[in-house]
Every structure is written in C-alpha cells, then in structure tokens.
Design a protein around this motif. Structure first.
Motif, PDB file in Angstrom:
ATOM      1  N   ALA A   1      15.062  -2.138  26.091  1.00  0.00           N
ATOM      2  CA  ALA A   1      14.553  -2.201  27.462  1.00  0.00           C
ATOM      3  C   ALA A   1      14.226  -3.627  27.892  1.00  0.00           C
ATOM      4  O   ALA A   1      13.856  -3.866  29.046  1.00  0.00           O
ATOM      5  N   GLY A   2      14.356  -4.577  26.964  1.00  0.00           N
ATOM      6  CA  GLY A   2      14.056  -5.964  27.285  1.00  0.00           C
ATOM      7  C   GLY A   2      12.573  -6.266  27.357  1.00  0.00           C
ATOM      8  O   GLY A   2      12.158  -7.211  28.032  1.00  0.00           O
ATOM      9  N   VAL A   3      11.774  -5.469  26.647  1.00  0.00           N
ATOM     10  CA  VAL A   3      10.316  -5.611  26.693  1.00  0.00           C
ATOM     11  C   VAL A   3       9.841  -6.389  25.461  1.00  0.00           C
ATOM     12  O   VAL A   3      10.111  -5.989  24.320  1.00  0.00           O
ATOM     13  N   GLU A   4       9.149  -7.473  25.685  1.00  0.00           N
ATOM     14  CA  GLU A   4       8.567  -8.225  24.572  1.00  0.00           C
ATOM     15  C   GLU A   4       7.352  -7.484  24.033  1.00  0.00           C
ATOM     16  O   GLU A   4       6.593  -6.880  24.796  1.00  0.00           O
ATOM     17  N   PHE A   5       7.170  -7.521  22.714  1.00  0.00           N
ATOM     18  CA  PHE A   5       6.025  -6.834  22.113  1.00  0.00           C
ATOM     19  C   PHE A   5       5.455  -7.660  20.974  1.00  0.00           C
ATOM     20  O   PHE A   5       6.140  -8.496  20.379  1.00  0.00           O
ATOM     21  N   GLU A   6       4.174  -7.432  20.710  1.00  0.00           N
ATOM     22  CA  GLU A   6       3.486  -8.092  19.598  1.00  0.00           C
ATOM     23  C   GLU A   6       3.365  -7.111  18.433  1.00  0.00           C
ATOM     24  O   GLU A   6       3.322  -5.895  18.637  1.00  0.00           O
ATOM     25  N   GLU A   7       3.271  -7.654  17.227  1.00  0.00           N
ATOM     26  CA  GLU A   7       3.095  -6.810  16.049  1.00  0.00           C
ATOM     27  C   GLU A   7       1.850  -7.227  15.280  1.00  0.00           C
ATOM     28  O   GLU A   7       1.645  -8.416  15.024  1.00  0.00           O
ATOM     29  N   CYS A   8       1.039  -6.266  14.949  1.00  0.00           N
ATOM     30  CA  CYS A   8      -0.140  -6.481  14.115  1.00  0.00           C
ATOM     31  C   CYS A   8       0.125  -5.771  12.792  1.00  0.00           C
ATOM     32  O   CYS A   8       0.015  -4.544  12.695  1.00  0.00           O
ATOM     33  N   PHE A   9       0.492  -6.543  11.783  1.00  0.00           N
ATOM     34  CA  PHE A   9       0.900  -5.948  10.518  1.00  0.00           C
ATOM     35  C   PHE A   9      -0.307  -5.559   9.663  1.00  0.00           C
ATOM     36  O   PHE A   9      -1.260  -6.340   9.525  1.00  0.00           O
ATOM     37  N   LEU A  10      -0.238  -4.383   9.085  1.00  0.00           N
ATOM     38  CA  LEU A  10      -1.219  -3.973   8.090  1.00  0.00           C
ATOM     39  C   LEU A  10      -0.783  -4.589   6.760  1.00  0.00           C
ATOM     40  O   LEU A  10       0.292  -4.278   6.246  1.00  0.00           O
ATOM     41  N   GLU A  11      -1.613  -5.460   6.232  1.00  0.00           N
ATOM     42  CA  GLU A  11      -1.266  -6.166   4.994  1.00  0.00           C
ATOM     43  C   GLU A  11      -1.999  -5.608   3.780  1.00  0.00           C
ATOM     44  O   GLU A  11      -1.612  -5.868   2.641  1.00  0.00           O
ATOM     45  N   SER A  12      -3.077  -4.868   4.020  1.00  0.00           N
ATOM     46  CA  SER A  12      -3.884  -4.376   2.900  1.00  0.00           C
ATOM     47  C   SER A  12      -4.585  -3.073   3.286  1.00  0.00           C
ATOM     48  O   SER A  12      -4.593  -2.677   4.452  1.00  0.00           O
ATOM     49  N   LYS A  13      -5.177  -2.451   2.304  1.00  0.00           N
ATOM     50  CA  LYS A  13      -5.957  -1.235   2.548  1.00  0.00           C
ATOM     51  C   LYS A  13      -7.104  -1.528   3.509  1.00  0.00           C
ATOM     52  O   LYS A  13      -7.463  -0.686   4.352  1.00  0.00           O
TER      53      LYS A  13
ATOM     54  N   LEU B   1       7.761  -0.658  -2.279  1.00  0.00           N
ATOM     55  CA  LEU B   1       6.966   0.564  -2.148  1.00  0.00           C
ATOM     56  C   LEU B   1       5.530   0.432  -2.647  1.00  0.00           C
ATOM     57  O   LEU B   1       4.602   0.904  -1.986  1.00  0.00           O
ATOM     58  N   PRO B   2       5.286  -0.222  -3.806  1.00  0.00           N
ATOM     59  CA  PRO B   2       3.896  -0.326  -4.267  1.00  0.00           C
ATOM     60  C   PRO B   2       2.973  -0.997  -3.255  1.00  0.00           C
ATOM     61  O   PRO B   2       1.837  -0.552  -3.053  1.00  0.00           O
ATOM     62  N   LYS B   3       3.455  -2.051  -2.585  1.00  0.00           N
ATOM     63  CA  LYS B   3       2.623  -2.739  -1.591  1.00  0.00           C
ATOM     64  C   LYS B   3       2.298  -1.823  -0.423  1.00  0.00           C
ATOM     65  O   LYS B   3       1.161  -1.775   0.061  1.00  0.00           O
ATOM     66  N   VAL B   4       3.304  -1.072   0.040  1.00  0.00           N
ATOM     67  CA  VAL B   4       3.082  -0.152   1.150  1.00  0.00           C
ATOM     68  C   VAL B   4       2.127   0.969   0.748  1.00  0.00           C
ATOM     69  O   VAL B   4       1.218   1.330   1.512  1.00  0.00           O
ATOM     70  N   MET B   5       2.290   1.479  -0.456  1.00  0.00           N
ATOM     71  CA  MET B   5       1.419   2.558  -0.927  1.00  0.00           C
ATOM     72  C   MET B   5      -0.029   2.119  -1.009  1.00  0.00           C
ATOM     73  O   MET B   5      -0.948   2.892  -0.713  1.00  0.00           O
ATOM     74  N   LYS B   6      -0.247   0.844  -1.381  1.00  0.00           N
ATOM     75  CA  LYS B   6      -1.621   0.331  -1.480  1.00  0.00           C
ATOM     76  C   LYS B   6      -2.313   0.293  -0.112  1.00  0.00           C
ATOM     77  O   LYS B   6      -3.543   0.398  -0.022  1.00  0.00           O
ATOM     78  N   ILE B   7      -1.539   0.119   0.953  1.00  0.00           N
ATOM     79  CA  ILE B   7      -2.117   0.089   2.287  1.00  0.00           C
ATOM     80  C   ILE B   7      -2.622   1.461   2.693  1.00  0.00           C
ATOM     81  O   ILE B   7      -3.711   1.607   3.274  1.00  0.00           O
TER      82      ILE B   7
ATOM     83  N   PHE C   1       2.849  -1.452   9.093  1.00  0.00           N
ATOM     84  CA  PHE C   1       3.152  -2.431   8.054  1.00  0.00           C
ATOM     85  C   PHE C   1       4.435  -3.181   8.435  1.00  0.00           C
ATOM     86  O   PHE C   1       5.173  -2.766   9.345  1.00  0.00           O
ATOM     87  N   ASN C   2       4.709  -4.265   7.754  1.00  0.00           N
ATOM     88  CA  ASN C   2       5.858  -5.111   8.073  1.00  0.00           C
ATOM     89  C   ASN C   2       7.129  -4.525   7.461  1.00  0.00           C
ATOM     90  O   ASN C   2       7.666  -5.020   6.472  1.00  0.00           O
ATOM     91  N   GLY C   3       7.584  -3.442   8.058  1.00  0.00           N
ATOM     92  CA  GLY C   3       8.782  -2.759   7.584  1.00  0.00           C
ATOM     93  C   GLY C   3       9.228  -1.734   8.611  1.00  0.00           C
ATOM     94  O   GLY C   3       8.570  -1.536   9.630  1.00  0.00           O
ATOM     95  N   ARG C   4      10.332  -1.100   8.333  1.00  0.00           N
ATOM     96  CA  ARG C   4      10.903  -0.153   9.295  1.00  0.00           C
ATOM     97  C   ARG C   4      10.021   1.082   9.463  1.00  0.00           C
ATOM     98  O   ARG C   4       9.289   1.204  10.418  1.00  0.00           O
TER      99      ARG C   4
ATOM    100  N   PRO D   1      15.991  -2.907   5.585  1.00  0.00           N
ATOM    101  CA  PRO D   1      15.654  -1.657   4.888  1.00  0.00           C
ATOM    102  C   PRO D   1      14.522  -1.883   3.888  1.00  0.00           C
ATOM    103  O   PRO D   1      14.449  -2.932   3.243  1.00  0.00           O
ATOM    104  N   LEU D   2      13.659  -0.894   3.787  1.00  0.00           N
ATOM    105  CA  LEU D   2      12.593  -0.946   2.781  1.00  0.00           C
ATOM    106  C   LEU D   2      13.221  -0.712   1.407  1.00  0.00           C
ATOM    107  O   LEU D   2      14.022   0.207   1.238  1.00  0.00           O
ATOM    108  N   GLN D   3      12.873  -1.536   0.450  1.00  0.00           N
ATOM    109  CA  GLN D   3      13.434  -1.418  -0.893  1.00  0.00           C
ATOM    110  C   GLN D   3      12.401  -0.800  -1.840  1.00  0.00           C
ATOM    111  O   GLN D   3      11.194  -0.811  -1.573  1.00  0.00           O
ATOM    112  N   GLU D   4      12.905  -0.292  -2.939  1.00  0.00           N
ATOM    113  CA  GLU D   4      12.026   0.345  -3.925  1.00  0.00           C
ATOM    114  C   GLU D   4      10.935  -0.611  -4.397  1.00  0.00           C
ATOM    115  O   GLU D   4       9.785  -0.214  -4.607  1.00  0.00           O
TER     116      GLU D   4
END
Length: 221
Positions: free
Chosen positions: A26-38, A213-219, A10-13, A207-210
C-alpha cells in the motif's frame, strides 16, 4: 496527521510478515519495535496493551490491534486492498484463508528437525501442487485478468505473491507446472511498492531458521 503504524513483534517473519507485506504494498511506511527479550514481552503484558496477552500487536489509528487476521482485514480495508463490494470481499476472503493454511505449512518447514524435513517438504509439495496452486491458476485462466479479484490489486494478490515466494524458498521449481502463476509472480513483483519491498535492505524478513528458535522461544516462554 496520524503517525506511522508501529509493529510490535520479534525480528522475524512469523505472523507479522503478512502485515508488513500489506503495508508495503500500500506504500505505507511503518516502524518496528522488536521484542528482544522476555523482559520486552513482560513490559507489554504489564502495560495492558495486549488484549489477549499475545503478539503480533500493531498500533494504528489510535488503536492497539492484536489478532493477525483482524489486523490484516483492517489494513486491507483502509488502503483499498479489499475489493469494491461484498461479493469481491467474499472472494478475497476465500482466497486468503486458503493461503493462510498453506503459509502455516511453509513457515514451519525451516523449523523442522533434519530427520523430518524431507517428509514435511513432501507434504508441502503435495498440498501446494494438488490443492492450492491449481485453484489460483484456474482463477487467472478463467477470467484472463492480471489480478485475482476485480482486475485490481487486492490483499489476495499480495498474499498470493508472498506465498509463492515462500514456496520457492522451500523448493525452487514448485511453480514449474503453473505458467500463469509464474507470470503473476513476475508481474506483481514489479509493482513499484512491492518491488521496493523485495529489494535487499527492506523490512521484509528472511525465513526463520532452526538456529533462531531458541532466542524466539526465550521471548515468549
């Protein structure tokens, strides 16, 4: 040529942030595939790419790696952040395991309900200043070198810096009694690859804030 590592989370720490730190250092470029939903999580599960039905998952070198420690071990070894021999690696592992213990406390702080935040912060302060930080201060003092192990940058240094900055987010003066850690923080923050990661607009997460949390929990649930 192999493609960039691809990080699925998910889009968080959470448990992916240290992986981001190590790749960035290490100077390595990386891609991110965010989980946005369940549905995004279910798709990964149905594709059979999550060995233990959980994320973080990192696609790297033809593998789909899960388990945070295994991912970080691989990245550290691949990019020369894991010492020069078995003894150095053992020291790095010891320092890193302790940092992970403290990180668990730090990550949880922003998610504490209001009536428990003060007590949780007291626990962080106690453990950071009496159990963990004195060890790293003493290591730096005893060998008088810039880095924790072998006088070269290792994952222990990267993860220590990550932890110091997280600790200061919880309590800005937490390093007041540790002058060598303050110097270490300033020095390692200026390593070019790390300095770049610390700039606004990088792939470092806040930092993830309170409220998040509901959005992350739904995933995940």
């Amino acid at each position: 040529m192999a493609g960039k590592p691809k990080l699925h989370y998910f889009n968080g720490r959470g448990r992916m942030e240290t992986t981001r730190w190590l790749l960035a250092a290490a100077g390595v470029e990386f891609e991110e595939c965010f989980l946005e939903s369940k549905d995004d999580m279910i798709k990964l599960l149905n594709n059979g790419v999550l060995l233990f039905q959980q994320v973080p998952m990192v696609e790297i070198d033809g593998m789909k790696m899960v388990q945070s420690r295994a991912i970080c071990n691989y990245i550290a070894a691949k990019y020369n952040l894991y010492g020069k021999d078995l003894k150095q690696r053992a020291l790095i592992d010891m320092y890193v395991e302790a940092l992970m213990d403290l990180n668990e406390l730090l990550m949880a702080h922003h998610l504490q309900p209001a009536d428990k935040k003060e007590q949780h912060l007291a626990t962080i302060v106690d453990k950071a200043t009496n159990r963990y930080f004195p060890v790293y201060e003493k290591v730096l003092k005893d060998h008088g070198q810039d880095f924790l192990v072998g006088n070269q940058l290792s994952r222990a240094d990267v993860q220590l810096l990550e932890t110091l900055l997280m600790a200061e987010e919880c309590k800005p003066d937490l390093l007041a009694k540790f002058p060598l850690l303050q110097s270490f923080k300033a020095r390692t923050s200026n390593i070019p690859t790390i300095k770049k990661f610390l700039q606004p607009g990088s792939q470092r997460k806040p930092p993830l804030q309170e409220k998040d949390l509901p959005k992350v929990m739904k995933i995940f649930y």
